[in-house]
Motif scaffolding. Structure first.
Motif, PDB file in Angstrom:
ATOM      1  N   ILE A   2      -6.786   8.235  -0.179  1.00  0.00           N
ATOM      2  CA  ILE A   2      -5.472   8.873  -0.048  1.00  0.00           C
ATOM      3  C   ILE A   2      -4.367   7.901  -0.462  1.00  0.00           C
ATOM      4  CG2 ILE A   2      -3.777   9.748   1.629  1.00  0.00           C
ATOM      5  CD1 ILE A   2      -6.295  10.822   3.216  1.00  0.00           C
ATOM      6  N   LEU A   3      -4.511   6.653  -0.028  1.00  0.00           N
ATOM      7  CA  LEU A   3      -3.519   5.634  -0.404  1.00  0.00           C
ATOM      8  C   LEU A   3      -3.599   5.324  -1.894  1.00  0.00           C
ATOM      9  CD1 LEU A   3      -3.777   3.189   2.641  1.00  0.00           C
ATOM     10  CD2 LEU A   3      -1.695   4.332   1.874  1.00  0.00           C
ATOM     11  N   GLY A   4      -4.727   5.615  -2.500  1.00  0.00           N
ATOM     12  CA  GLY A   4      -4.902   5.321  -3.926  1.00  0.00           C
ATOM     13  C   GLY A   4      -5.355   3.898  -4.174  1.00  0.00           C
ATOM     14  N   ILE A   5      -5.850   3.216  -3.121  1.00  0.00           N
ATOM     15  CA  ILE A   5      -6.250   1.817  -3.294  1.00  0.00           C
ATOM     16  C   ILE A   5      -7.766   1.682  -3.458  1.00  0.00           C
ATOM     17  CG2 ILE A   5      -4.238   0.758  -2.214  1.00  0.00           C
ATOM     18  CD1 ILE A   5      -5.845   0.642   0.393  1.00  0.00           C
ATOM     19  N   ILE A  52       1.900   1.870  -3.468  1.00  0.00           N
ATOM     20  CA  ILE A  52       0.794   2.418  -4.272  1.00  0.00           C
ATOM     21  C   ILE A  52       0.640   3.922  -4.001  1.00  0.00           C
ATOM     22  CG2 ILE A  52      -1.710   2.338  -4.676  1.00  0.00           C
ATOM     23  CD1 ILE A  52      -0.277  -0.126  -5.800  1.00  0.00           C
ATOM     24  N   TYR A  53       0.746   4.299  -2.728  1.00  0.00           N
ATOM     25  CA  TYR A  53       0.685   5.732  -2.391  1.00  0.00           C
ATOM     26  C   TYR A  53       1.763   6.502  -3.145  1.00  0.00           C
ATOM     27  CZ  TYR A  53       0.907  10.154   0.024  1.00  0.00           C
ATOM     28  OH  TYR A  53       0.924  11.491   0.276  1.00  0.00           O
ATOM     29  N   ASN A 103       1.107   7.075  -6.882  1.00  0.00           N
ATOM     30  CA  ASN A 103       0.116   8.112  -7.150  1.00  0.00           C
ATOM     31  C   ASN A 103       0.645   9.491  -6.798  1.00  0.00           C
ATOM     32  OD1 ASN A 103      -2.319   6.643  -8.098  1.00  0.00           O
ATOM     33  ND2 ASN A 103      -1.960   5.537  -6.198  1.00  0.00           N
ATOM     34  N   MET A 120       0.833  -1.214   0.000  1.00  0.00           N
ATOM     35  CA  MET A 120       0.000   0.000   0.000  1.00  0.00           C
ATOM     36  C   MET A 120       0.865   1.260   0.000  1.00  0.00           C
ATOM     37  SD  MET A 120      -3.139  -0.619   2.590  1.00  0.00           S
ATOM     38  CE  MET A 120      -3.792  -2.244   2.878  1.00  0.00           C
TER      39      MET A 120
END
Lengths: 212, 212
Positions: B78-81, A203-204, A207, A200
């Motif tokens: 926020i994490l983009g998940i 992934i943050y 982005n 995760m």
């Protein structure tokens, strides 16, 4: 020489990295390295390197650099990996099996003595010569085999209680792959590998970069 | 609402942990939680929690606490998940296979589309329905399948060059299990899982405690 004062966890977390780079230098036949050269390789400042190593008494001579083999061996001692450790894997699932199959650990003196699981289909099997045993025999095994470290790969629901048992049975360190934070008694160390958290975070970052 | 200013990596590293705890609260049917209660659960100070969440605009109301589901969903964004990601595994060894078998990833929208290896004995096999493909086909596959992330589990010797290729072929993030630090072009994110480093850190902690 390890001093008695507390070393910050940031420094401790960098030690294995120093050890890894020095090991590579040693393999490539490098005898000496300056903090400047090491700094360029490791992508941290030379002053940070000097400061880190000064925590342990310092190993360099001004204008002369570090003796690679000496520094490698000293960091090995500081990390405490100049002797072998007996390890069990708790949970014989995918991650547990992969770790048993990871031969790098053995080379460094991390000896996996057994795997424990509740699944009758796994019990009695061997993975690279390591037997999968019934979790009911774990307490006895730990006590009779001088086990230092448990690698915990259980699902969340079982991990917390098992960690407390491991602590009670004399385990000194838990390498925790279960997706839960453990609250173990003082005197037991925990190091987490929270895989999903790590993915995760990646992934943050992806982005975060793409919105720039 | 995500603000444009740079969030510190310490905060970013805590986000998945917030997400995990909020997910557990949600599962257990908790609607609201104060920063004080969350603080006790997570073992960080309430003021740290408020400060962390204020980075993203803050989500609590004084004396009223956080709405668990809302906060969970906001952190997810926020994490983009909040959307799925296409992933490939580069290296079909033990760790690579274990990760493909780890069903938790899929539940969170991390879809493993293929495994790549050079070993002819592995190529053509499937792991939980995911095909192991020839590494020669990787560039084409990445470009045709909208792959965001590569999980790199290769030995040190091949990892560095492969990472550069992955970056060139459009991979945005590398989740690096290879025991080497990667130096990839700007715009590509790396998150490391250095297993041996982590185990060594645990060994240091064990010895640090026992000498006290």
């Amino acid at each position: 020489m390890v001093e008695e004062r507390k070393i910050s966890s940031a420094v401790v977390n960098r030690l294995p990295r120093y050890y890894r780079y020095l090991g590579e230098l040693l393999e490539s036949g490098t005898d000496r390295i300056s903090s400047k050269e090491l700094s360029e390789k490791m992508n941290i400042t030379a002053s940070q390197i000097r400061q880190d190593l000064n925590n342990f008494g310092g190993f360099g001579q001004q204008g002369y650099g570090y003796n690679v083999e000496y520094l490698y061996n000293e960091i090995k001692k500081i990390l405490g990996i100049d002797k072998p450790y007996n390890i069990i894997v708790v949970g014989g699932g995918n991650i547990g099996q992969a770790l048993v199959n990871y031969t790098n650990f053995e080379k460094r003196g991390f000896i996996i003595k057994a795997v424990f699981d509740i699944n009758p289909r796994l019990i009695g099997m061997t993975i690279r010569g390591v037997e999968v045993r019934d979790v009911d025999k774990m307490e006895e095994f730990i006590k009779n085999n001088n086990i230092d470290v448990a690698i915990l790969t259980l699902p969340k629901a079982q991990a917390v209680e098992t960690a407390n048992n491991l602590a009670e049975w004399g385990i000194k360190g838990i390498w925790n792959f279960s997706p839960v934070d453990l609250d173990v008694p003082k005197g037991v160390s925990v190091e987490n590998v929270h895989l999903t958290d790590s993915l995760m975070t990646l992934i943050y970052k992806i982005n975060d970069i793409s919105t720039k």
